[in-house]
Design a protein around this motif. Structure first.
Motif, PDB file in Angstrom:
ATOM      1  N   GLU A 178      -5.112  -4.263  48.005  1.00  0.00           N
ATOM      2  CA  GLU A 178      -4.266  -5.445  47.849  1.00  0.00           C
ATOM      3  C   GLU A 178      -4.859  -6.637  48.588  1.00  0.00           C
ATOM      4  O   GLU A 178      -4.911  -7.759  48.060  1.00  0.00           O
ATOM      5  CB  GLU A 178      -2.863  -5.134  48.368  1.00  0.00           C
ATOM      6  CG  GLU A 178      -1.877  -6.271  48.281  1.00  0.00           C
ATOM      7  CD  GLU A 178      -0.528  -5.887  48.846  1.00  0.00           C
ATOM      8  OE1 GLU A 178       0.035  -6.676  49.632  1.00  0.00           O
ATOM      9  OE2 GLU A 178      -0.027  -4.791  48.511  1.00  0.00           O
ATOM     10  N   LEU A 179      -5.313  -6.419  49.813  1.00  0.00           N
ATOM     11  CA  LEU A 179      -5.874  -7.532  50.588  1.00  0.00           C
ATOM     12  C   LEU A 179      -7.233  -7.966  50.064  1.00  0.00           C
ATOM     13  O   LEU A 179      -7.540  -9.157  50.044  1.00  0.00           O
ATOM     14  CB  LEU A 179      -5.961  -7.162  52.075  1.00  0.00           C
ATOM     15  CG  LEU A 179      -4.827  -7.791  52.910  1.00  0.00           C
ATOM     16  CD1 LEU A 179      -3.496  -7.140  52.566  1.00  0.00           C
ATOM     17  CD2 LEU A 179      -5.129  -7.700  54.383  1.00  0.00           C
ATOM     18  N   LEU A 183      -6.815 -15.052  50.849  1.00  0.00           N
ATOM     19  CA  LEU A 183      -7.610 -14.568  51.975  1.00  0.00           C
ATOM     20  C   LEU A 183      -9.088 -14.867  51.762  1.00  0.00           C
ATOM     21  O   LEU A 183      -9.780 -15.308  52.678  1.00  0.00           O
ATOM     22  CB  LEU A 183      -7.392 -13.067  52.174  1.00  0.00           C
ATOM     23  CG  LEU A 183      -8.195 -12.410  53.297  1.00  0.00           C
ATOM     24  CD1 LEU A 183      -7.879 -13.072  54.629  1.00  0.00           C
ATOM     25  CD2 LEU A 183      -7.895 -10.919  53.372  1.00  0.00           C
ATOM     26  N   TYR A 229      -5.962  -8.990  58.762  1.00  0.00           N
ATOM     27  CA  TYR A 229      -6.850 -10.122  59.013  1.00  0.00           C
ATOM     28  C   TYR A 229      -6.250 -10.967  60.125  1.00  0.00           C
ATOM     29  O   TYR A 229      -5.098 -11.408  60.032  1.00  0.00           O
ATOM     30  CB  TYR A 229      -7.033 -10.967  57.756  1.00  0.00           C
ATOM     31  CG  TYR A 229      -8.141 -11.980  57.878  1.00  0.00           C
ATOM     32  CD1 TYR A 229      -9.452 -11.653  57.558  1.00  0.00           C
ATOM     33  CD2 TYR A 229      -7.886 -13.268  58.342  1.00  0.00           C
ATOM     34  CE1 TYR A 229     -10.476 -12.567  57.695  1.00  0.00           C
ATOM     35  CE2 TYR A 229      -8.899 -14.198  58.475  1.00  0.00           C
ATOM     36  CZ  TYR A 229     -10.199 -13.841  58.147  1.00  0.00           C
ATOM     37  OH  TYR A 229     -11.222 -14.754  58.288  1.00  0.00           O
ATOM     38  N   ALA A 264      -2.704 -11.765  57.647  1.00  0.00           N
ATOM     39  CA  ALA A 264      -2.311 -10.959  56.491  1.00  0.00           C
ATOM     40  C   ALA A 264      -2.574  -9.500  56.814  1.00  0.00           C
ATOM     41  O   ALA A 264      -3.506  -9.177  57.566  1.00  0.00           O
ATOM     42  CB  ALA A 264      -3.087 -11.382  55.244  1.00  0.00           C
ATOM     43  N   SER A 265      -1.784  -8.604  56.255  1.00  0.00           N
ATOM     44  CA  SER A 265      -2.003  -7.165  56.442  1.00  0.00           C
ATOM     45  C   SER A 265      -1.394  -6.417  55.277  1.00  0.00           C
ATOM     46  O   SER A 265      -0.472  -6.903  54.611  1.00  0.00           O
ATOM     47  CB  SER A 265      -1.394  -6.674  57.765  1.00  0.00           C
ATOM     48  OG  SER A 265       0.023  -6.806  57.740  1.00  0.00           O
ATOM     49  N   ARG A 274      -5.465  -1.716  51.570  1.00  0.00           N
ATOM     50  CA  ARG A 274      -6.837  -2.216  51.445  1.00  0.00           C
ATOM     51  C   ARG A 274      -7.074  -2.981  50.145  1.00  0.00           C
ATOM     52  O   ARG A 274      -7.523  -4.134  50.154  1.00  0.00           O
ATOM     53  CB  ARG A 274      -7.782  -1.027  51.560  1.00  0.00           C
ATOM     54  CG  ARG A 274      -9.218  -1.296  51.140  1.00  0.00           C
ATOM     55  CD  ARG A 274      -9.914   0.025  50.836  1.00  0.00           C
ATOM     56  NE  ARG A 274     -11.220  -0.232  50.280  1.00  0.00           N
ATOM     57  CZ  ARG A 274     -12.350   0.230  50.790  1.00  0.00           C
ATOM     58  NH1 ARG A 274     -12.320   0.972  51.869  1.00  0.00           N
ATOM     59  NH2 ARG A 274     -13.502  -0.023  50.216  1.00  0.00           N
ATOM     60  N   SER A 290      -6.905 -10.427  47.409  1.00  0.00           N
ATOM     61  CA  SER A 290      -6.151 -11.635  47.730  1.00  0.00           C
ATOM     62  C   SER A 290      -7.041 -12.871  47.640  1.00  0.00           C
ATOM     63  O   SER A 290      -7.970 -13.045  48.440  1.00  0.00           O
ATOM     64  CB  SER A 290      -5.548 -11.527  49.139  1.00  0.00           C
ATOM     65  OG  SER A 290      -5.050 -12.773  49.565  1.00  0.00           O
ATOM     66  N   HIS A 314      -6.042   0.627  54.966  1.00  0.00           N
ATOM     67  CA  HIS A 314      -5.283  -0.607  55.195  1.00  0.00           C
ATOM     68  C   HIS A 314      -6.154  -1.626  55.936  1.00  0.00           C
ATOM     69  O   HIS A 314      -7.048  -1.244  56.717  1.00  0.00           O
ATOM     70  CB  HIS A 314      -4.017  -0.340  56.018  1.00  0.00           C
ATOM     71  CG  HIS A 314      -2.967   0.433  55.282  1.00  0.00           C
ATOM     72  ND1 HIS A 314      -3.099   1.770  55.013  1.00  0.00           N
ATOM     73  CD2 HIS A 314      -1.766   0.045  54.761  1.00  0.00           C
ATOM     74  CE1 HIS A 314      -2.021   2.189  54.355  1.00  0.00           C
ATOM     75  NE2 HIS A 314      -1.201   1.164  54.197  1.00  0.00           N
TER      76      HIS A 314
END
Length: 497
Positions: free
Chosen positions: A219-220, A226, A205, A213-214, A217, A223, A202
């Motif tokens: 998924e971000l 981001l 940021y 954002a959180s 892993r 992004s 996970h």
């Protein structure tokens, strides 16, 4: 089910800073990386997870046993060690607390585990050395070992790879992956997305001391919002700030070599650090210095900066003058700007960021001279170039580690010295600030009269104007000597050059 939970937590970081509305839930199989810019609150969040910050509002549920490892905690340890240094009262150098005693303090029965971990982290040969004499990377591994022997349920590592050579980075990466597989909860506080390990599940940021954002892993990392937010391109200034009259570094002949070393040897406690090292920095040359942790890079630079008394026992010329022929250490420092971990650790006076930059005109830690309005204006210009003008009145020690590093970069460059010594200058810096620093140093080396000596463990952190390289390599009789490479690609060891 969450093992660690934060719901709407607000916590004070310093006099004027707060973590605000922090909500984060770490499950039993989760391993997190917290990413963000310098000053975003990463280290404060790490301390909060370990119960080291008082919660002003909201709810925090965390584990009973945790360990938080950061540059600041190492600095506190070494400050105590320096305070207890009795060298001035002895007829020998006080070795201080040994690595073994430091790690086993309060837990002598852990000796067998210590030897196993020391072997795994590749520092078994350091157990009898005083911790004051370790390199940044060596000390980082020692502190991690000490924390693990205390059997924490949560381990928070703030920039675990900064200060480590490439081999040591791989050792620590393997250790972290092994710890994750064994079920120890891990949180890594990182400036570089490239240092997110495969075991991390996970990400969060941080921006302006809030979670921007959180989530999982992948998924971000996918992004676009981001990535757009994190992207940045630094524009160089049109020109460098002026140097006021009377603040010049003094006269050095244009044809004089800035550094000449012949068969230099440095020993501590009978053991070689440098052994028959030869090196010349001719006019116009910029140098990169590389080598493993503990190979003597910082020792070499301390011979140049005037901070190592063993310079007087060696054949060393600085700025065209033989060491020990009547020059003072202040005569040397007039020509030099310096950034290093050791210098940052020693800059402990209570001054604002602006005064810390102004102190570069006087080569002092703190400001003890009357300074002019012109000098103050130039200090502000350097802070503006590094986007730190809003921190000018903040106490230096209240800033994040990376922000302090940037202020000391401005201090080192403010007088545009003949020689700029940068010992891992990007340590603790996020991607944005690394880009600013590296471009600015290259600009200074290309457009000005300043020559660069640059130490880094990160190949990607390059400075285009640097065309010469000195690599620290093992010497046959012990310690390290030099292998140099110039523009034409000719290279060899100290004995052959």
């Amino acid at each position: 089910m969450a093992i660690i939970g934060l719901d709407g937590v607000t916590a004070r970081i310093g006099k004027h800073a707060w973590l605000r509305d922090i909500s984060l839930h770490i499950g039993g199989d989760d391993h997190w990386a917290i990413v963000g810019a310098n000053g975003s609150g990463k280290s404060a969040l790490g301390r909060l997870l370990c119960g080291e910050l008082e919660v002003d509002s909201g709810f925090l549920d965390t584990v009973e046993k945790s360990a938080f490892i950061a540059f600041e905690t190492v600095n506190e340890i070494l400050e105590i060690e320096r305070y207890n240094d009795d060298t001035d009262f002895l007829d020998r150098i006080d070795q201080g607390t040994s690595v073994r005693d430091f790690i086993l303090e309060g837990q002598p029965d852990a000796a067998p585990r210590l030897h196993k971990l020391a072997a795994q982290l590749h520092f078994s040969d350091l157990l009898e050395r005083g911790i004051r004499f370790l390199s940044t990377g060596e000390m980082r591994k020692v502190v991690i070992c000490r924390a693990l022997l205390q059997d924490p349920e949560l381990l928070v590592l703030d920039e675990p790879f900064d200060g480590l050579d490439q081999a040591s980075c791989q050792v620590v990466r393997s250790l972290i992956s092994d710890l994750a597989q064994r079920g120890l909860r891990l949180v890594l506080l990182l400036n570089r997305f490239s240092e997110i390990l495969p075991c991390i599940t996970h990400l969060a940021y941080l921006r302006d001391c809030r979670i921007f954002a959180s989530g999982p892993r992948e998924e971000l990392l996918a992004s676009e919002a981001l990535l757009r937010f994190h992207a940045f391109h630094y524009a160089l200034p049109e020109r460098l700030p002026a140097v006021p009259k009377g603040s010049d570094a003094g006269s050095v002949r244009d044809d004089a070599a800035l550094v000449e070393m012949k068969d230099v040897m440095v020993r501590y406690d009978g053991k070689y650090v440098l052994n028959r090292l030869n090196w010349t920095v001719s006019p116009g040359q910029h140098w990169k210095i590389s080598g493993p942790n503990g190979s003597g890079k910082s020792t070499l630079l301390s011979l140049v900066s005037g901070d190592n008394p063993q310079a007087y026992a060696n054949d060393i010329r600085l700025f065209g003058r033989q060491r020990g022929t009547g020059e003072s250490v202040w005569d040397i420092k007039k020509q030099i700007g310096l950034v290093s971990t050791a210098f940052q650790q020693s800059y402990r006076v209570g001054v604002t960021a602006e005064l810390a930059v102004i102190s570069g005109f006087f080569d002092s830690i703190g400001v003890y001279h009357r300074y002019s309005s012109a000098q103050r204006a130039i200090a502000l210009q350097w802070l503006e170039i590094l986007h730190l003008q809003d921190k000018r009145h903040a106490p230096l020690r209240s800033l994040s580690y990376g922000e302090q590093r940037m202020v000391l970069m401005a201090r080192a460059m403010i007088k545009q010295p003949r020689l700029l010594i940068l010992d891992e200058p990007c340590q603790g810096l996020d991607a944005i600030n690394r880009e600013m620093v590296l471009k600015l140093v290259d600009f200074l080396g290309t457009r000005g009269h300043t020559q660069i000596l640059y130490v880094t463990h990160h190949p990607e952190d390059c400075i285009p104007c640097i065309t010469h390289s000195l690599e620290m390599v093992p010497a046959p009789e012990g310690g390290y000597t030099s292998r140099v490479t110039c523009e034409a690609g000719r290279s060899g060891t100290a004995e052959s050059l």
